[in-house]
Write an enzyme that holds these catalytic residues in place. Structure first.
Site, PDB file in Angstrom:
ATOM      1  N   ASP A  78      33.722  39.359  42.837  1.00  0.00           N
ATOM      2  CA  ASP A  78      35.236  39.681  42.649  1.00  0.00           C
ATOM      3  C   ASP A  78      35.374  40.577  42.039  1.00  0.00           C
ATOM      4  OD1 ASP A  78      37.709  38.233  43.901  1.00  0.00           O
ATOM      5  OD2 ASP A  78      37.523  39.128  41.729  1.00  0.00           O
ATOM      6  N   TYR A 153      46.482  42.294  37.207  1.00  0.00           N
ATOM      7  CA  TYR A 153      45.909  40.646  36.613  1.00  0.00           C
ATOM      8  C   TYR A 153      45.626  40.643  34.920  1.00  0.00           C
ATOM      9  CZ  TYR A 153      44.544  39.916  41.126  1.00  0.00           C
ATOM     10  OH  TYR A 153      45.246  39.609  42.787  1.00  0.00           O
TER      11      TYR A 153
HETATM   12  O1  CP3 Z   1      33.694  39.568  52.129  1.00  0.00           O
HETATM   13  C1  CP3 Z   1      34.701  40.667  51.171  1.00  0.00           C
HETATM   14  O2  CP3 Z   1      35.459  41.248  51.127  1.00  0.00           O
HETATM   15  C2  CP3 Z   1      33.609  40.043  49.903  1.00  0.00           C
HETATM   16  C3  CP3 Z   1      34.324  39.754  49.081  1.00  0.00           C
HETATM   17  C4  CP3 Z   1      35.187  40.182  48.141  1.00  0.00           C
HETATM   18  C5  CP3 Z   1      35.604  38.611  47.366  1.00  0.00           C
HETATM   19  N1  CP3 Z   1      37.022  39.211  46.726  1.00  0.00           N
HETATM   20  C6  CP3 Z   1      35.476  37.165  47.531  1.00  0.00           C
HETATM   21  C7  CP3 Z   1      36.627  36.016  46.948  1.00  0.00           C
HETATM   22  C8  CP3 Z   1      36.242  40.830  47.737  1.00  0.00           C
HETATM   23  C9  CP3 Z   1      36.107  42.374  48.148  1.00  0.00           C
HETATM   24  C10 CP3 Z   1      36.811  40.559  46.740  1.00  0.00           C
HETATM   25  C11 CP3 Z   1      37.754  41.793  45.820  1.00  0.00           C
HETATM   26  C12 CP3 Z   1      39.419  41.083  45.533  1.00  0.00           C
HETATM   27  N2  CP3 Z   1      39.533  40.316  44.273  1.00  0.00           N
HETATM   28  C13 CP3 Z   1      40.577  41.945  45.688  1.00  0.00           C
HETATM   29  C14 CP3 Z   1      40.317  43.335  46.627  1.00  0.00           C
HETATM   30  C15 CP3 Z   1      40.378  42.690  47.633  1.00  0.00           C
HETATM   31  C16 CP3 Z   1      42.125  42.730  48.433  1.00  0.00           C
HETATM   32  O3  CP3 Z   1      41.637  41.449  49.100  1.00  0.00           O
HETATM   33  O4  CP3 Z   1      42.640  42.948  48.540  1.00  0.00           O
HETATM   34  C17 CP3 Z   1      41.419  41.014  45.026  1.00  0.00           C
HETATM   35  C18 CP3 Z   1      42.853  41.334  45.167  1.00  0.00           C
HETATM   36  C19 CP3 Z   1      40.991  39.910  44.478  1.00  0.00           C
HETATM   37  C20 CP3 Z   1      41.295  39.212  43.402  1.00  0.00           C
HETATM   38  C21 CP3 Z   1      41.056  37.886  44.364  1.00  0.00           C
HETATM   39  N3  CP3 Z   1      39.964  37.250  44.367  1.00  0.00           N
HETATM   40  C22 CP3 Z   1      42.036  37.181  45.288  1.00  0.00           C
HETATM   41  C23 CP3 Z   1      43.542  37.389  45.333  1.00  0.00           C
HETATM   42  C24 CP3 Z   1      42.060  35.545  45.121  1.00  0.00           C
HETATM   43  C25 CP3 Z   1      42.078  34.858  46.513  1.00  0.00           C
HETATM   44  C26 CP3 Z   1      42.740  33.407  45.829  1.00  0.00           C
HETATM   45  C27 CP3 Z   1      42.524  32.578  47.518  1.00  0.00           C
HETATM   46  O5  CP3 Z   1      42.190  31.637  46.598  1.00  0.00           O
HETATM   47  O6  CP3 Z   1      43.419  32.876  48.270  1.00  0.00           O
HETATM   48  C28 CP3 Z   1      40.663  35.850  44.672  1.00  0.00           C
HETATM   49  C29 CP3 Z   1      39.241  34.798  45.010  1.00  0.00           C
HETATM   50  C30 CP3 Z   1      38.144  35.615  46.361  1.00  0.00           C
HETATM   51  N4  CP3 Z   1      37.232  36.237  46.120  1.00  0.00           N
HETATM   52  C31 CP3 Z   1      37.654  34.705  46.790  1.00  0.00           C
HETATM   53  C32 CP3 Z   1      37.035  35.333  47.598  1.00  0.00           C
HETATM   54  C33 CP3 Z   1      35.395  34.790  48.847  1.00  0.00           C
HETATM   55  C34 CP3 Z   1      38.487  32.408  47.195  1.00  0.00           C
HETATM   56  C35 CP3 Z   1      37.856  31.942  46.666  1.00  0.00           C
HETATM   57  C36 CP3 Z   1      36.944  30.696  46.978  1.00  0.00           C
HETATM   58  O7  CP3 Z   1      36.741  31.260  48.050  1.00  0.00           O
HETATM   59  O8  CP3 Z   1      37.123  29.758  46.602  1.00  0.00           O
END
Ligand code: CP3
Length: 353
Positions: A78, A153
């Site tokens: 992340d 953030y």
């Molecule tokens: O498969 C992939 O792309 C690799 C994994 C990845 C994650 N985060 C896993 C994740 C990547 C590339 C990210 C980067 C990330 N994290 C970004 C940039 C990419 C984008 O989407 O624009 C941003 C803005 C974040 C911050 C973030 N982390 C958000 C907005 C969220 C979502 C919150 C939610 O629960 O909807 C996360 C959590 C996150 N990162 C999850 C995953 C698989 C979900 C958490 C879960 O499964 O419990």
């Protein structure tokens, strides 16, 4: 370590401006809640904890590669992982995103913000496990968050709809803003170094929320730092991808940061995006840009949209505005996307249907 030399990987061929033997495709957020096998292995383990567990992060990274036949794995991590590794208090709240223990608002907060000064061994070990499983046609893409998205953030204290506290800092206290950027860049670079030293084949700089900025603000407050991050790995020889959401107006400026590949969200046709990129910094490889919502629209709609996007990319290349195309979504897979729709889209993109 010696980096893998992949002479037959479609994604690396496309990224280098060569003609791949099939259209390479991977999807942002291809690992995650769309997959039942992901939900199973993540049960009872917090998102950020899972990012520091080598076997688990490798398993989750590989799940979509096995299931969908995509041409690349994206490291399961992340954008806040380097902050966590540096000792910053942050958690990821399901359904919301990263939430900080406390927001970073003042010069004193910034001066006290920990800097990552060591490689992250758990991530390096995870990368080694992934590389042991990928074939030599499948690339491993590493990534880092870019300064604006990460700073948002920190300054807002969590996910933000309007990024107003962040923008207010830029304009009311520009020196404070620049101090925050100076403080963040070394942490981002150290986390990127961890991934590069462990052997990633390509990298993506995610400036997901940069599209909230005017071009003038982007150029003054963000671009110099993204240039520095990308320049840091100039000589490494892996392709660099740069992406943000809603960045139609910023594509030219963002392309000046120096990546070989520009990610484009779904709002801008690829041929038009390519004109903007070419005018600013010469022709580059395009990545994108199927609307993630189309994965709910059924096979016929996906087939039509994929054909349109491929035609727009081909036109950009014919016109001399682009040098290649990597297929992707215009942003991440939406969490409740049916896994079968992703597999089907990949087959359509590969032309196997
Ligand atoms: O498969 C992939 O792309 C690799 C994994 C990845 C994650 N985060 C896993 C994740 C990547 C590339 C990210 C980067 C990330 N994290 C970004 C940039 C990419 C984008 O989407 O624009 C941003 C803005 C974040 C911050 C973030 N982390 C958000 C907005 C969220 C979502 C919150 C939610 O629960 O909807 C996360 C959590 C996150 N990162 C999850 C995953 C698989 C979900 C958490 C879960 O499964 O419990």
């Amino acid at each position: 370590m010696t980096r893998r030399t992949l002479s037959d990987a479609p994604l690396l061929d496309a990224a280098a401006g060569r003609t791949p033997d099939r259209t390479p495709v991977w999807f942002m957020r291809q690992a995650g809640r769309s997959l039942p096998e992901y939900r199973k292995v993540r049960e009872g383990i917090s998102m950020l904890d899972s990012c520091f567990m080598p076997e688990l992060l490798a398993e989750i990274t590989m799940q979509p590669v096995r299931r969908h036949d995509v041409d690349a794995a994206i490291l399961f991590s992340d954008i806040v992982v380097p902050l966590k590794a540096a000792g910053v208090g942050v958690e990821i709240v399901p359904g919301r995103g990263p939430v900080m223990d406390r927001a970073i608002r003042t010069r004193a907060d910034i001066d006290a913000l920990p800097i990552l000064d060591h490689e992250v061994d758990e991530v390096a070990e995870g990368i080694r496990l992934i590389l042991g499983e990928l074939t030599d046609r499948q690339a491993l893409i590493g990534f880092v968050g870019a300064p604006f998205t990460l700073a948002s953030y920190l300054v807002e204290g969590g996910p933000s709809k309007n990024h107003q506290t962040t923008k207010a800092m830029m304009h009311a206290e520009p020196e404070t803003w620049h101090a925050l950027m100076e403080r963040l860049v070394p942490t981002i670079i150290t986390f990127l170094r961890t991934q590069i030293d462990a052997g990633i084949d390509a990298m993506q700089l995610f400036d997901s929320w940069a599209g909230f900025l005017t071009e003038a603000d982007y150029r003054e407050f963000v671009l110099p730092y993204s240039i520095r991050i990308l320049q840091e790995i100039n000589g490494v020889g892996i392709p660099r991808i740069h992406f943000g959401v809603g960045t139609g107006e910023l594509l030219g400026a963002m392309s000046e940061a120096g990546s070989e590949v520009m990610g484009v969200d779904w709002r801008v046709p690829l041929d038009r995006a390519a004109e903007r990129i070419h005018a600013a910094s010469g022709p580059k490889v395009l990545q994108g840009n199927l609307d993630p919502a189309m994965l709910f629209a059924g096979r016929d709609a996906v087939t039509r949209e994929v054909a349109r996007i491929k035609a727009e990319a081909a036109r950009a290349i014919d016109n001399g505005d682009a040098t290649g195309h990597i297929f992707n979504l215009g942003h991440g897979v939406l969490p409740d996307t049916p896994a079968e729709a992703i597999t089907e889209a990949v087959a359509i993109i590969h032309g196997e249907d």
